[in-house]
Design a protein around this motif. Structure first.
Motif, PDB file in Angstrom:
ATOM      1  N   CYS A 115     -13.108   4.526  -4.473  1.00  0.00           N
ATOM      2  CA  CYS A 115     -12.424   5.267  -6.013  1.00  0.00           C
ATOM      3  C   CYS A 115     -12.069   3.668  -7.328  1.00  0.00           C
ATOM      4  O   CYS A 115     -11.265   3.209  -6.725  1.00  0.00           O
ATOM      5  N   ALA A 127      -8.225   3.874  -7.567  1.00  0.00           N
ATOM      6  CA  ALA A 127      -6.954   3.043  -6.405  1.00  0.00           C
ATOM      7  C   ALA A 127      -7.516   1.774  -6.377  1.00  0.00           C
ATOM      8  O   ALA A 127      -6.252   1.267  -5.838  1.00  0.00           O
ATOM      9  N   THR A 175      -1.092   7.912  -0.529  1.00  0.00           N
ATOM     10  CA  THR A 175      -2.146   8.559  -1.554  1.00  0.00           C
ATOM     11  C   THR A 175      -2.524   7.985  -2.642  1.00  0.00           C
ATOM     12  O   THR A 175      -1.116   6.845  -2.881  1.00  0.00           O
ATOM     13  N   CYS A 176      -3.699   8.007  -2.534  1.00  0.00           N
ATOM     14  CA  CYS A 176      -4.420   7.370  -3.808  1.00  0.00           C
ATOM     15  C   CYS A 176      -3.300   7.497  -5.347  1.00  0.00           C
ATOM     16  O   CYS A 176      -3.322   9.128  -5.203  1.00  0.00           O
ATOM     17  N   HIS A 206     -11.505   4.918   1.346  1.00  0.00           N
ATOM     18  CA  HIS A 206     -11.203   5.496  -0.367  1.00  0.00           C
ATOM     19  C   HIS A 206     -11.067   4.685  -1.210  1.00  0.00           C
ATOM     20  O   HIS A 206     -10.955   4.599  -2.326  1.00  0.00           O
ATOM     21  N   ARG A 207     -10.307   3.541  -0.358  1.00  0.00           N
ATOM     22  CA  ARG A 207      -9.564   2.171  -1.500  1.00  0.00           C
ATOM     23  C   ARG A 207     -10.751   1.484  -2.106  1.00  0.00           C
ATOM     24  O   ARG A 207     -11.226   1.050  -3.387  1.00  0.00           O
ATOM     25  N   PHE A 248      -5.509   7.767   2.019  1.00  0.00           N
ATOM     26  CA  PHE A 248      -5.783   6.719   1.578  1.00  0.00           C
ATOM     27  C   PHE A 248      -6.398   6.976   3.507  1.00  0.00           C
ATOM     28  O   PHE A 248      -5.271   7.317   3.899  1.00  0.00           O
ATOM     29  N   ASP A 249      -7.868   6.997   3.502  1.00  0.00           N
ATOM     30  CA  ASP A 249      -8.174   7.043   5.203  1.00  0.00           C
ATOM     31  C   ASP A 249      -7.787   5.464   6.100  1.00  0.00           C
ATOM     32  O   ASP A 249      -7.788   4.563   5.049  1.00  0.00           O
ATOM     33  N   GLY A 280      -9.685   2.675   5.038  1.00  0.00           N
ATOM     34  CA  GLY A 280     -10.428   1.828   4.056  1.00  0.00           C
ATOM     35  C   GLY A 280     -11.543   2.011   3.232  1.00  0.00           C
ATOM     36  O   GLY A 280     -11.301   1.115   1.809  1.00  0.00           O
ATOM     37  N   GLN A 296       0.791  -1.124   0.082  1.00  0.00           N
ATOM     38  CA  GLN A 296      -0.067   0.040  -0.109  1.00  0.00           C
ATOM     39  C   GLN A 296       1.097   0.766  -0.291  1.00  0.00           C
ATOM     40  O   GLN A 296       2.038   1.300   0.844  1.00  0.00           O
TER      41      GLN A 296
END
Length: 229
Positions: free
Chosen positions: A35, A38, A18-19, A31-32, A25-26, A29, A15
């Protein structure tokens, strides 16, 4: 497990912080999971893993199933769902095609814009995706005298009622022979119930695997499923 419990996602060697869309990335999880940039090809691989699982389950229940573009009917503008089942009618002398479209939905609306954000939870996300798939395919397939149903699963293992209904139909086509030594619940003596529970467990486990693929975010970190037939 951390995602299901609402705990921070442990970092992995794969990981980044940043996306690719530029948003951090929060820790939760979301955002992953939300998005497309991502996830990249992990979205497709997770989807295909669930698709392959459904094909295997249908065939184990003596139901014809295929995801081949030559077998799955298309409609307006060459739009095409994911797979087609061949179901025998109650009279036993006719078959009916049921077209299905698979989708795995994360129940968070939008991607967080900050590392400490948690996103907006959408309790109706599975039903919303079901309606969107129906709007896209149902009438066009109905015009071709074909049945259609969206097959929507949540990243938290929740299956839409129509998905469960399909599994119940498949369980009814099973020959009823369970594996030797299998434990039977006292409350359910009908073999169809046991087959249904096994099918549901297989689907939810596959959805959980697809969820893990999104969180890891690296297709090479997992073995890809066999190509759908």
């Amino acid at each position: 497990m951390s995602l299901y419990l609402g705990l921070p996602i442990p970092p992995t060697v794969y990981q980044a912080l940043t996306c690719t869309c530029g948003v951090p990335f929060d820790a939760a999880g979301h955002h992953r999971m939300s998005c497309p940039r991502a996830n990249g090809s992990t979205l497709i691989r997770g989807h295909d893993r669930l698709l392959c699982s459904l094909l295997d389950l249908a065939r184990s229940c003596n139901v014809g199933a295929s995801s081949s573009p030559h077998a799955v009917p298309s409609h307006t503008g060459q739009k095409r769902a994911d797979l087609v089942f061949t179901l025998v009618t109650k009279s036993g002398n006719q078959s009916k095609q049921l077209v299905g479209d698979v989708s795995i939905r994360h129940p968070v609306l939008g991607a967080p814009r900050a590392a400490d954000a948690v996103g907006t939870w959408l309790p109706t996300s599975v039903e919303d995706r079901y309606k969107a798939k129906n709007s896209k395919h149902a009438r066009a397939y109905e015009a071709k005298d074909l049945l259609f149903t969206p097959l929507v699963a949540s990243t938290y293992g929740v299956l839409h009622p129509e998905f469960l209904r399909l599994l119940w139909i498949l369980a009814g086509e099973h020959d009823g022979d369970l594996e030797p030594g299998e434990v039977r619940e006292i409350a359910h003596t009908d073999p169809r119930h046991h087959v249904f529970f096994k099918l549901r467990a297989r689907v939810t486990a596959t959805a959980a695997y697809a969820t893990a693929m999104r969180l890891v975010g690296v297709p090479g970190a997992v073995h890809p499923p066999p190509r759908p037939r």
